[in-house]
Enzyme design. Structure first.
Site, PDB file in Angstrom:
ATOM      1  N   THR A  52      59.661  47.697 -23.430  1.00 27.08           N
ATOM      2  CA  THR A  52      59.283  49.110 -23.325  1.00 27.08           C
ATOM      3  C   THR A  52      60.199  49.826 -22.326  1.00 27.08           C
ATOM      4  O   THR A  52      60.767  50.877 -22.634  1.00 27.08           O
ATOM      5  CB  THR A  52      57.807  49.233 -22.909  1.00 27.08           C
ATOM      6  OG1 THR A  52      57.028  48.398 -23.773  1.00 27.08           O
ATOM      7  CG2 THR A  52      57.327  50.658 -23.027  1.00 27.08           C
ATOM      8  N   LYS A  80      52.765  50.995  -0.473  1.00 27.26           N
ATOM      9  CA  LYS A  80      52.298  51.555   0.809  1.00 27.26           C
ATOM     10  C   LYS A  80      51.026  52.359   0.633  1.00 27.26           C
ATOM     11  O   LYS A  80      50.546  52.985   1.565  1.00 27.26           O
ATOM     12  CB  LYS A  80      53.388  52.469   1.383  1.00 27.26           C
ATOM     13  CG  LYS A  80      54.727  51.810   1.599  1.00 27.26           C
ATOM     14  CD  LYS A  80      55.725  52.852   2.102  1.00 27.26           C
ATOM     15  CE  LYS A  80      57.136  52.477   1.708  1.00 27.26           C
ATOM     16  NZ  LYS A  80      58.038  53.630   1.771  1.00 27.26           N
ATOM     17  N   ARG A 101      54.043  52.870 -17.031  1.00 28.93           N
ATOM     18  CA  ARG A 101      53.185  51.715 -17.346  1.00 28.93           C
ATOM     19  C   ARG A 101      52.384  51.370 -16.106  1.00 28.93           C
ATOM     20  O   ARG A 101      52.940  51.334 -15.000  1.00 28.93           O
ATOM     21  CB  ARG A 101      54.010  50.512 -17.781  1.00 28.93           C
ATOM     22  CG  ARG A 101      53.157  49.248 -17.875  1.00 28.93           C
ATOM     23  CD  ARG A 101      53.858  48.117 -18.530  1.00 28.93           C
ATOM     24  NE  ARG A 101      54.044  48.376 -19.947  1.00 28.93           N
ATOM     25  CZ  ARG A 101      54.502  47.469 -20.821  1.00 28.93           C
ATOM     26  NH1 ARG A 101      54.805  46.256 -20.402  1.00 28.93           N
ATOM     27  NH2 ARG A 101      54.640  47.773 -22.093  1.00 28.93           N
ATOM     28  N   HIS A 129      48.699  51.690 -25.956  1.00 27.77           N
ATOM     29  CA  HIS A 129      50.164  51.543 -25.837  1.00 27.77           C
ATOM     30  C   HIS A 129      50.777  52.373 -26.972  1.00 27.77           C
ATOM     31  O   HIS A 129      51.289  51.845 -27.955  1.00 27.77           O
ATOM     32  CB  HIS A 129      50.542  50.065 -25.969  1.00 27.77           C
ATOM     33  CG  HIS A 129      51.932  49.719 -25.554  1.00 27.77           C
ATOM     34  ND1 HIS A 129      52.934  50.657 -25.355  1.00 27.77           N
ATOM     35  CD2 HIS A 129      52.515  48.508 -25.304  1.00 27.77           C
ATOM     36  CE1 HIS A 129      54.048  50.033 -25.007  1.00 27.77           C
ATOM     37  NE2 HIS A 129      53.822  48.733 -24.963  1.00 27.77           N
TER      38      HIS A 129
HETATM   39  N1   CP Z   1      55.821  45.196 -26.474  1.00 27.16           N
HETATM   40  C1   CP Z   1      55.889  45.391 -25.138  1.00 27.16           C
HETATM   41  O1   CP Z   1      55.196  46.244 -24.577  1.00 27.16           O
HETATM   42  O2   CP Z   1      56.773  44.561 -24.498  1.00 27.16           O
HETATM   43  P1   CP Z   1      57.094  44.609 -22.947  1.00 27.16           P
HETATM   44  O3   CP Z   1      55.841  44.197 -22.217  1.00 27.16           O
HETATM   45  O4   CP Z   1      58.237  43.665 -22.742  1.00 27.16           O
HETATM   46  O5   CP Z   1      57.448  46.036 -22.601  1.00 27.16           O
END
Ligand code: CP
Length: 306
Positions: A52, A80, A101, A129
């Site tokens: 991602t 922190k 993320r 996601h």
């Molecule tokens: N598919 C996916 O989210 O892979 P990563 O965790 O490597 O970003």
């Protein structure tokens, strides 16, 4: 200004436009190599990622823009005690768009409330996601030619697998979709998805525990990793992690044109011998992720669109 927090933030029509743009990008990426000239993407990753984060970065670089960011909470001022709200206020002055993320469900949504730039949810805990979903839809659309009239098998960790939750939400909007959900009892799909997404919309589905029994029915088999990082108890993880292993012997039961997808990373759930099967599409899927994210960045920044 728009954000992408849930796959439902884009209508079916908007999603279709994004997929067509992504397919055009895939056919001739050079056409789009300067549309983000002078623009900056911030990648704010509080959890590990390979695909991602790097596909977002590749997407922005392919569009002629630049990238900045951090790849772990430890290397940012979150260590922190800085809040997501304060971080995004600051980043809004450094970049034109941000992908976040975070292990906490809802963190990218909170960021979007305090941001003056578009925020993209790049995965929030076990919740959603949406850019993986755009990647999955693009893969299915490109390789199958349609997003309707499909029987989709979802196999593995359906409880914690956020990619599965987002994909179900997105696919129920298309006609004649049915799901076969293959998991152990402990890793079944959360009740809120079963009731509020599947039951309320009268989407056909069944829940089973044995993969081989349902293989012949499937147009798509979406394998998932058991999400070790979301387990409270290591014993449970060890007991469940190798419950499903797709191998060449199981592939014999599948349709000749069934696609095997996986958001990756994989651990043991797909044997490497399956990689050479022409139905194995998971590495192509990872490549489609770059094109889907290029299209998404262009749409959210409103650049290079006719
Ligand atoms: N598919 C996916 O989210 O892979 P990563 O965790 O490597 O970003």
């Amino acid at each position: 200004m728009r954000h992408l927090i849930s796959p439902l933030d884009f209508s079916v029509e908007e999603t279709e436009k994004l997929l067509l743009l992504a397919e055009d990008i895939a056919n001739d990426p050079s056409k789009y190599s300067k549309v983000c000239d002078g623009k900056k993407l911030a990648t704010l990753f509080y959890e590990p990622s390979t695909r991602t984060r790097l596909s977002f970065e590749a997407a922005m670089l392919n569009l002629g823009g630049s990238v900045l960011g951090f790849s772990s909470a430890d290397s940012s001022s979150a260590a922190k005690g800085e809040s997501v709200a304060d971080t995004i206020r600051v980043i809004s002055g450094y970049a034109d768009i941000a992908a976040m993320r975070h292990p906490k469900e809802g963190a990218p949504y909170v960021a979007s409330l305090h941001s003056t730039i578009p925020v993209i949810n790049a995965g929030d805990g076990g919740h959603q996601h949406p850019t993986q979903t755009l990647t999955d839809l693009l893969t299915i659309h490109s390789l199958k030619g349609r997003l309707d009239h499909l029987t989709i098998g979802l196999c593995g960790d359906l409880k914690f697998g956020r990619t599965v939750h987002s994909l179900i939400n997105a696919l129920v909007r298309y006609p004649n979709i049915s799901f076969v959900m293959i998991s152990p009892e402990e890793l079944r799909i959360p009740t809120y998805i079963r009731k509020e997404v599947l039951d309320d919309k009268n989407v056909p589905y069944k829940e089973v525990e044995v993969l081989e029994d349902v293989m012949p029915e499937l147009d798509i088999l979406y394998m998932t990793r058991v999400q070790k990082e979301r387990f409270f108890n290591e014993e449970d993880y060890i007991r469940l992690k190798d419950r499903y292993i797709l191998d060449a012997s199981k592939m014999q039961y599948a349709k000749e044109d069934m696609l095997v997808l996986h958001p990756l990373p994989r651990v043991n759930e797909i044997s490497v011998e399956v990689d050479k099967d022409p139905r194995a599409a998971y590495f192509k899927q990872a490549q489609f992720g770059v094109y889907a994210r290029m299209a998404l960045i262009m749409i959210l920044l409103e650049v290079g669109l006719c």
